[in-house]
Write a protein that holds these residues in place. Structure first.
Motif, PDB file in Angstrom:
ATOM      1  N   THR A 216       0.791  -1.298   0.008  1.00 12.56           N
ATOM      2  CA  THR A 216      -0.159   0.019   0.008  1.00 12.56           C
ATOM      3  C   THR A 216       0.783   1.326  -0.025  1.00 12.56           C
ATOM      4  OG1 THR A 216      -1.724  -1.024   1.324  1.00 12.56           O
ATOM      5  CG2 THR A 216      -1.901   1.294   1.225  1.00 12.56           C
ATOM      6  N   GLN A 217       2.016   1.392   0.753  1.00 12.76           N
ATOM      7  CA  GLN A 217       2.995   2.393   0.992  1.00 12.76           C
ATOM      8  C   GLN A 217       3.559   2.672  -0.573  1.00 12.76           C
ATOM      9  OE1 GLN A 217       5.504   1.324   4.167  1.00 12.76           O
ATOM     10  NE2 GLN A 217       4.013   1.845   5.690  1.00 12.76           N
ATOM     11  N   ALA A 218       4.064   1.439  -1.268  1.00 13.95           N
ATOM     12  CA  ALA A 218       4.684   1.477  -2.389  1.00 13.95           C
ATOM     13  C   ALA A 218       3.672   2.116  -3.526  1.00 13.95           C
ATOM     14  CB  ALA A 218       5.125   0.226  -2.911  1.00 13.95           C
ATOM     15  N   LYS A 219       2.443   1.535  -3.371  1.00 14.74           N
ATOM     16  CA  LYS A 219       1.386   1.973  -4.359  1.00 14.74           C
ATOM     17  C   LYS A 219       1.140   3.649  -4.203  1.00 14.74           C
ATOM     18  CE  LYS A 219      -3.162   1.155  -6.137  1.00 14.74           C
ATOM     19  NZ  LYS A 219      -4.390   0.230  -6.151  1.00 14.74           N
ATOM     20  N   THR A 220       1.015   4.078  -3.041  1.00 16.36           N
ATOM     21  CA  THR A 220       0.907   5.525  -2.644  1.00 16.36           C
ATOM     22  C   THR A 220       2.015   6.404  -3.141  1.00 16.36           C
ATOM     23  OG1 THR A 220      -0.386   4.985  -0.613  1.00 16.36           O
ATOM     24  CG2 THR A 220       0.414   7.212  -0.698  1.00 16.36           C
ATOM     25  N   ALA A 221       2.972   5.953  -2.822  1.00 13.29           N
ATOM     26  CA  ALA A 221       4.281   6.612  -3.360  1.00 13.29           C
ATOM     27  C   ALA A 221       4.418   6.877  -4.777  1.00 13.29           C
ATOM     28  CB  ALA A 221       5.819   5.941  -2.743  1.00 13.29           C
ATOM     29  N   SER A 222       4.018   5.835  -5.583  1.00 12.78           N
ATOM     30  CA  SER A 222       3.976   5.644  -7.015  1.00 12.78           C
ATOM     31  C   SER A 222       2.855   6.506  -7.461  1.00 12.78           C
ATOM     32  CB  SER A 222       3.893   4.297  -7.550  1.00 12.78           C
ATOM     33  OG  SER A 222       3.652   4.074  -8.820  1.00 12.78           O
ATOM     34  N   ASN A 223       1.632   6.528  -6.859  1.00 11.71           N
ATOM     35  CA  ASN A 223       0.751   7.659  -7.341  1.00 11.71           C
ATOM     36  C   ASN A 223       1.050   9.094  -7.254  1.00 11.71           C
ATOM     37  OD1 ASN A 223      -0.764   5.655  -8.056  1.00 11.71           O
ATOM     38  ND2 ASN A 223      -2.122   5.381  -6.134  1.00 11.71           N
ATOM     39  N   GLN A 224       1.870   9.246  -6.167  1.00 14.89           N
ATOM     40  CA  GLN A 224       2.251  10.650  -5.737  1.00 14.89           C
ATOM     41  C   GLN A 224       3.527  11.243  -6.822  1.00 14.89           C
ATOM     42  OE1 GLN A 224       3.684  10.177  -1.733  1.00 14.89           O
ATOM     43  NE2 GLN A 224       1.846  10.962  -0.970  1.00 14.89           N
ATOM     44  N   VAL A 225       4.101  10.290  -7.177  1.00 15.96           N
ATOM     45  CA  VAL A 225       5.181  10.572  -8.379  1.00 15.96           C
ATOM     46  C   VAL A 225       4.467  10.992  -9.536  1.00 15.96           C
ATOM     47  CG1 VAL A 225       6.987   9.602  -9.671  1.00 15.96           C
ATOM     48  CG2 VAL A 225       6.970   9.249  -7.331  1.00 15.96           C
ATOM     49  N   ALA A 226       3.587   9.917 -10.026  1.00 10.29           N
ATOM     50  CA  ALA A 226       2.722  10.183 -10.990  1.00 10.29           C
ATOM     51  C   ALA A 226       2.036  11.620 -11.139  1.00 10.29           C
ATOM     52  CB  ALA A 226       1.640   9.028 -11.166  1.00 10.29           C
ATOM     53  N   ALA A 227       1.464  11.857  -9.811  1.00 16.57           N
ATOM     54  CA  ALA A 227       0.571  13.158  -9.835  1.00 16.57           C
ATOM     55  C   ALA A 227       1.742  14.353  -9.915  1.00 16.57           C
ATOM     56  CB  ALA A 227      -0.090  13.190  -8.458  1.00 16.57           C
ATOM     57  N   ILE A 228       2.904  14.188  -9.508  1.00 15.80           N
ATOM     58  CA  ILE A 228       3.763  15.504  -9.662  1.00 15.80           C
ATOM     59  C   ILE A 228       4.072  15.599 -10.961  1.00 15.80           C
ATOM     60  CG2 ILE A 228       6.100  16.176  -9.126  1.00 15.80           C
ATOM     61  CD1 ILE A 228       6.001  14.928  -6.452  1.00 15.80           C
ATOM     62  N   LYS A 229       4.398  14.435 -11.823  1.00 19.61           N
ATOM     63  CA  LYS A 229       4.862  14.671 -13.441  1.00 19.61           C
ATOM     64  C   LYS A 229       3.608  14.963 -14.171  1.00 19.61           C
ATOM     65  CE  LYS A 229       7.574  10.518 -13.671  1.00 19.61           C
ATOM     66  NZ  LYS A 229       7.694   9.314 -14.038  1.00 19.61           N
TER      67      LYS A 229
END
Length: 229
Positions: A216-229
Motif C-alpha cells: 500500500t505504501q509503495a502504491k501510494t508513493a508511486s501515485n504521488q510521483v505520477a501526480a507530480i509529473k
C-alpha cells in the motif's frame, strides 16, 4: 507480530574539547569498560533475567545499584528505557559511542531512529553498527527491516539471510524474510520458509499484514510521483 524498533540519535563525537567550547552533555556519560566484580556480575545477570521476563521496572531498579559509568550497565539501562519509550535511552546509547560497546550504541540509536520512522538516519547508524560488529545477527536483522521499510528489497533479503545463517533459530529474521517474500508474491518460497522455521499461523498472518502495508505504501508513493509529473 510486528517488529518494534524504537529510535533516536545524532553524531559520533570524539576527541578533546577546544578552548571556550563545552563538551556535549552525553559525552560526560561515556561508559567505562572496567570489569565488574563477581558480585556486580551476579546483579547484572539478575537484571537481565528480570528484563527477559518483562519485569522492566524491577530490572532497572537492580541496575541502579550498579556503577553508573559502567558501559555494561549503561547498555542495559538504555535498552530498558527504549522499551519503555523514555527519552533517557538516547544519551545512554550515545555515551557508548567510541568505547568497547560502540556497536551496541550505534545499534540502539538506529533502533530509536527506526521507531520514529526516520529510516534514513536509522540506516546510517545501523550500517555503522554492522561495520563494527558484522556477525551480530540482531543488527543484521534490524538493518534488513530498515531496508525493507525503504523497499530496498535486495539489500533487505541479504541482511535477513545473513541474520538467519548467523543464528539459525532466529524466528524474527525468518518472519521478516517471509514478509519480504510475500511482498514479492513469492508464496511458494514463503511457505517453505514458514515450515522450515516453524512459524505459527499468527506469525504468518502478521507477515501478510505487514507485506500488504508495504504494498500500500509503495502504491501510494508511486501515485504521488505520477501526480507530480
Amino acid at each position: 507480530m510486528k517488529l518494534v524498533i524504537v529510535v533516536c540519535g545524532l553524531l559520533m563525537l570524539g576527541g578533546c574539547a577546544t578552548g571556550g567550547q563545552s563538551n556535549p552533555p552525553w559525552l560526560a556519560m561515556s561508559g567505562s569498560c572496567a570489569k565488574l566484580s563477581s558480585e556486580q556480575e551476579l546483579s547484572l545477570n539478575l537484571a537481565d533475567d528480570m528484563a527477559k521476563e518483562g519485569k522492566l521496572h524491577a530490572s532497572l531498579a537492580n541496575l541502579q545499584n550498579l556503577p553508573e559509568r559502567s558501559a555494561q550497565v549503561q547498555l542495559r539501562k538504555a535498552r530498558i528505557y527504549r522499551q519503555l519509550g523514555r527519552s533517557e535511552a538516547e544519551p545512554l546509547y550515545r555515551g557508548l559511542l567510541g568505547g568497547c560497546l560502540a556497536a551496541e550504541g550505534e545499534h540502539g540509536l538506529g533502533q530509536l531512529a527506526a521507531g520514529r520512522g526516520d529510516n534514513a538516519l536509522a540506516t546510517t547508524y545501523l550500517e555503522r553498527a554492522s561495520r563494527l560488529a558484522p556477525t551480530d545477527a540482531k543488527i543484521r536483522n534490524d538493518m534488513g527491516v530498515v531496508y525493507l521499510n525503504q523497499r530496498r528489497v535486495d539489500e533487505a533479503r541479504f541482511e535477513f539471510l545473513t541474520a538467519l545463517e548467523l543464528k539459525q533459530d532466529d524466528s524474527l529474521a525468518a518472519l521478516n524474510l517471509v514478509t519480504l517474500l510475500i511482498y514479492q508474491d513469492q508464496w511458494k518460497q514463503a511457505a517453505e520458509l514458514v515450515t522450515r522455521a516453524g512459524l505459527t499461523p499468527e506469525q504468518v498472518s502478521d507477515a501478510q499484514s505487514r507485506a500488504q502495508e508495504l504494498k500500500t505504501q509503495a502504491k501510494t508513493a508511486s501515485n504521488q510521483v505520477a501526480a507530480i509529473k
